[in-house]
Design a protein around this motif. Sequence first.
Motif, PDB file in Angstrom:
ATOM      1  N   MET A   1       0.830  -1.193   0.000  1.00  0.00           N
ATOM      2  CA  MET A   1       0.000   0.000   0.000  1.00  0.00           C
ATOM      3  C   MET A   1       0.870   1.250   0.000  1.00  0.00           C
ATOM      4  O   MET A   1       1.797   1.362   0.803  1.00  0.00           O
ATOM      5  CB  MET A   1      -0.920   0.010   1.240  1.00  0.00           C
ATOM      6  CG  MET A   1      -1.884   1.186   1.288  1.00  0.00           C
ATOM      7  SD  MET A   1      -3.011   1.114   2.708  1.00  0.00           S
ATOM      8  CE  MET A   1      -1.895   1.547   4.054  1.00  0.00           C
ATOM      9  N   ARG A   2       0.559   2.173  -0.893  1.00  0.00           N
ATOM     10  CA  ARG A   2       1.263   3.452  -0.911  1.00  0.00           C
ATOM     11  C   ARG A   2       0.689   4.351   0.187  1.00  0.00           C
ATOM     12  O   ARG A   2      -0.531   4.433   0.361  1.00  0.00           O
ATOM     13  CB  ARG A   2       1.088   4.153  -2.254  1.00  0.00           C
ATOM     14  CG  ARG A   2       1.703   3.437  -3.434  1.00  0.00           C
ATOM     15  CD  ARG A   2       1.511   4.257  -4.709  1.00  0.00           C
ATOM     16  NE  ARG A   2       0.098   4.441  -5.028  1.00  0.00           N
ATOM     17  CZ  ARG A   2      -0.609   3.605  -5.764  1.00  0.00           C
ATOM     18  NH1 ARG A   2      -0.033   2.507  -6.255  1.00  0.00           N
ATOM     19  NH2 ARG A   2      -1.878   3.840  -6.026  1.00  0.00           N
ATOM     20  N   VAL A   3       1.572   5.036   0.904  1.00  0.00           N
ATOM     21  CA  VAL A   3       1.141   6.016   1.898  1.00  0.00           C
ATOM     22  C   VAL A   3       1.646   7.373   1.436  1.00  0.00           C
ATOM     23  O   VAL A   3       2.851   7.597   1.335  1.00  0.00           O
ATOM     24  CB  VAL A   3       1.692   5.678   3.303  1.00  0.00           C
ATOM     25  CG1 VAL A   3       1.238   6.732   4.310  1.00  0.00           C
ATOM     26  CG2 VAL A   3       1.228   4.290   3.738  1.00  0.00           C
ATOM     27  N   LEU A   4       0.710   8.280   1.140  1.00  0.00           N
ATOM     28  CA  LEU A   4       1.051   9.593   0.612  1.00  0.00           C
ATOM     29  C   LEU A   4       0.562  10.660   1.578  1.00  0.00           C
ATOM     30  O   LEU A   4      -0.622  10.693   1.943  1.00  0.00           O
ATOM     31  CB  LEU A   4       0.413   9.804  -0.765  1.00  0.00           C
ATOM     32  CG  LEU A   4       0.772   8.759  -1.830  1.00  0.00           C
ATOM     33  CD1 LEU A   4       0.036   9.046  -3.123  1.00  0.00           C
ATOM     34  CD2 LEU A   4       2.283   8.738  -2.075  1.00  0.00           C
ATOM     35  N   ARG A   5       1.468  11.531   1.986  1.00  0.00           N
ATOM     36  CA  ARG A   5       1.127  12.586   2.930  1.00  0.00           C
ATOM     37  C   ARG A   5       0.870  13.899   2.208  1.00  0.00           C
ATOM     38  O   ARG A   5       1.629  14.276   1.320  1.00  0.00           O
ATOM     39  CB  ARG A   5       2.254  12.778   3.950  1.00  0.00           C
ATOM     40  CG  ARG A   5       2.418  11.593   4.909  1.00  0.00           C
ATOM     41  CD  ARG A   5       3.631  11.800   5.792  1.00  0.00           C
ATOM     42  NE  ARG A   5       3.792  10.725   6.754  1.00  0.00           N
ATOM     43  CZ  ARG A   5       3.349  10.767   8.018  1.00  0.00           C
ATOM     44  NH1 ARG A   5       2.714  11.839   8.447  1.00  0.00           N
ATOM     45  NH2 ARG A   5       3.535   9.761   8.834  1.00  0.00           N
ATOM     46  N   HIS A   6      -0.193  14.570   2.602  1.00  0.00           N
ATOM     47  CA  HIS A   6      -0.520  15.912   2.126  1.00  0.00           C
ATOM     48  C   HIS A   6      -0.465  16.006   0.604  1.00  0.00           C
ATOM     49  O   HIS A   6       0.271  16.824   0.053  1.00  0.00           O
ATOM     50  CB  HIS A   6       0.423  16.948   2.755  1.00  0.00           C
ATOM     51  CG  HIS A   6       0.949  16.536   4.095  1.00  0.00           C
ATOM     52  ND1 HIS A   6       0.124  16.151   5.136  1.00  0.00           N
ATOM     53  CD2 HIS A   6       2.213  16.431   4.567  1.00  0.00           C
ATOM     54  CE1 HIS A   6       0.866  15.846   6.193  1.00  0.00           C
ATOM     55  NE2 HIS A   6       2.122  15.997   5.869  1.00  0.00           N
ATOM     56  N   ILE A  78      -4.919  -1.107   7.857  1.00  0.00           N
ATOM     57  CA  ILE A  78      -5.629  -0.806   6.611  1.00  0.00           C
ATOM     58  C   ILE A  78      -4.983  -1.538   5.446  1.00  0.00           C
ATOM     59  O   ILE A  78      -5.667  -2.034   4.543  1.00  0.00           O
ATOM     60  CB  ILE A  78      -5.686   0.721   6.392  1.00  0.00           C
ATOM     61  CG1 ILE A  78      -6.649   1.349   7.403  1.00  0.00           C
ATOM     62  CG2 ILE A  78      -6.109   1.055   4.962  1.00  0.00           C
ATOM     63  CD1 ILE A  78      -6.731   2.860   7.361  1.00  0.00           C
ATOM     64  N   ALA A  79      -3.650  -1.638   5.451  1.00  0.00           N
ATOM     65  CA  ALA A  79      -2.951  -2.358   4.382  1.00  0.00           C
ATOM     66  C   ALA A  79      -3.404  -3.815   4.311  1.00  0.00           C
ATOM     67  O   ALA A  79      -3.470  -4.402   3.220  1.00  0.00           O
ATOM     68  CB  ALA A  79      -1.450  -2.277   4.590  1.00  0.00           C
ATOM     69  N   GLU A  80      -3.731  -4.405   5.464  1.00  0.00           N
ATOM     70  CA  GLU A  80      -4.180  -5.802   5.482  1.00  0.00           C
ATOM     71  C   GLU A  80      -5.486  -5.998   4.712  1.00  0.00           C
ATOM     72  O   GLU A  80      -5.805  -7.120   4.313  1.00  0.00           O
ATOM     73  CB  GLU A  80      -4.366  -6.270   6.926  1.00  0.00           C
ATOM     74  CG  GLU A  80      -3.062  -6.433   7.703  1.00  0.00           C
ATOM     75  CD  GLU A  80      -3.309  -6.855   9.140  1.00  0.00           C
ATOM     76  OE1 GLU A  80      -4.486  -7.096   9.503  1.00  0.00           O
ATOM     77  OE2 GLU A  80      -2.321  -6.937   9.899  1.00  0.00           O
ATOM     78  N   HIS A  81      -6.224  -4.926   4.475  1.00  0.00           N
ATOM     79  CA  HIS A  81      -7.501  -5.027   3.771  1.00  0.00           C
ATOM     80  C   HIS A  81      -7.351  -4.820   2.267  1.00  0.00           C
ATOM     81  O   HIS A  81      -8.363  -4.729   1.558  1.00  0.00           O
ATOM     82  CB  HIS A  81      -8.496  -4.023   4.351  1.00  0.00           C
ATOM     83  CG  HIS A  81      -8.978  -4.394   5.718  1.00  0.00           C
ATOM     84  ND1 HIS A  81     -10.057  -5.223   5.941  1.00  0.00           N
ATOM     85  CD2 HIS A  81      -8.510  -4.067   6.956  1.00  0.00           C
ATOM     86  CE1 HIS A  81     -10.249  -5.382   7.233  1.00  0.00           C
ATOM     87  NE2 HIS A  81      -9.329  -4.691   7.875  1.00  0.00           N
ATOM     88  N   GLY A  82      -6.128  -4.732   1.784  1.00  0.00           N
ATOM     89  CA  GLY A  82      -5.905  -4.672   0.349  1.00  0.00           C
ATOM     90  C   GLY A  82      -6.132  -3.310  -0.289  1.00  0.00           C
ATOM     91  O   GLY A  82      -6.271  -3.211  -1.508  1.00  0.00           O
ATOM     92  N   ILE A  83      -6.160  -2.246   0.523  1.00  0.00           N
ATOM     93  CA  ILE A  83      -6.294  -0.897  -0.025  1.00  0.00           C
ATOM     94  C   ILE A  83      -4.981  -0.513  -0.713  1.00  0.00           C
ATOM     95  O   ILE A  83      -3.891  -0.772  -0.198  1.00  0.00           O
ATOM     96  CB  ILE A  83      -6.640   0.105   1.096  1.00  0.00           C
ATOM     97  CG1 ILE A  83      -7.993  -0.255   1.721  1.00  0.00           C
ATOM     98  CG2 ILE A  83      -6.646   1.536   0.562  1.00  0.00           C
ATOM     99  CD1 ILE A  83      -9.165  -0.201   0.769  1.00  0.00           C
ATOM    100  N   GLN A  84      -5.081   0.144  -1.861  1.00  0.00           N
ATOM    101  CA  GLN A  84      -3.883   0.450  -2.650  1.00  0.00           C
ATOM    102  C   GLN A  84      -3.170   1.724  -2.211  1.00  0.00           C
ATOM    103  O   GLN A  84      -1.940   1.801  -2.253  1.00  0.00           O
ATOM    104  CB  GLN A  84      -4.252   0.551  -4.135  1.00  0.00           C
ATOM    105  CG  GLN A  84      -4.685  -0.779  -4.738  1.00  0.00           C
ATOM    106  CD  GLN A  84      -5.289  -0.600  -6.109  1.00  0.00           C
ATOM    107  OE1 GLN A  84      -6.403  -0.118  -6.254  1.00  0.00           O
ATOM    108  NE2 GLN A  84      -4.539  -0.983  -7.145  1.00  0.00           N
TER     109      GLN A  84
END
Length: 309
Positions: A1-6, A78-84
């Motif tokens: 999962m990508r985590v993008l801030r602001h 949240i990553a465990e739920h397959g969100i991209q």
Amino acid sequence: MRVLRHPRTARRDCAIAIGSFDGVHRGHAEILEHVRTAANGHGLDSAVLTFEPLPREFFSPSTAPARLTSLGEKVALIAEHGIQTMYVQRFNQAFASQEPDQFAWRLRDALGARWVLVGEDFRFGAKRAGDVHKLIELGARLDFHVEVLPDVQDDGEHRISSTRIREALAAGHFPEAARMLGRPYTITGRVQHGAKRGRELGFPTANVRLGRAKPALTGVFAIKCFGAATRGLEGVASLGYNPAVQTGGPATLEAFLFDFQGDLYGRRLTIEFLKKLRDEAPFASLDALRAQIHRDCDEARGYFAAGTR
């Protein structure tokens, strides 16, 4: 999962859910599954928008509720739920001052929202001026679809909520909290150096970083520990403000693991809370504290020997 801030410019169009997601409980899990299904059906990326700090922490830090999960724990769950993609928006005065239409434009242009999922009580914009009806209206104008998901019930009558989970944890009702979470309640963090008072008392502890100012529960607990070389070792943990040895200090989580020897500094551990043994308390002397820790350990060992969960 990508985590993008602001985020400022959308990378791809997405189906997105908006919320605090504190605890990532069963109600949140249903939201995340709904978003993934919509994303697949519409050929979009699946995404989540959350906030740091949480809105109530920004507006009223002294009275904001305790966090169930740190930001790092939330990301992992949240990553465990397959969100991209997970967007983490800094919640500051500039963001809080946006008018509802500015927020909607940002959803479309900065996040690429084409399908948006919110809860029934969702509010947005300066002074909480926008509600779900306003978002639906703005979505129609800006070409994104809005869907409102009803509350998820755990017994047909009561809404699953972070508030109810906090109440269950504070009361030591761990099975009830686990039912709403969909898993046992845990805290995950890296082991850091502390005051080493436990070692001086004959009970060397792992001082686990909390990642939150206020824990959702305080006291002394029977626990299991996972991560590093612990493999579910049993033990006792103190979580809270340590009135026995300090006044007005920050909250800490210190875990004493039965039958363990080794160096855990810098390692990431997960502490699973199973039974509350007692509340925090001051003691007249270190000898009195040491004697109480012995009793805590004896009670926890008895709990585990009975095979109770």
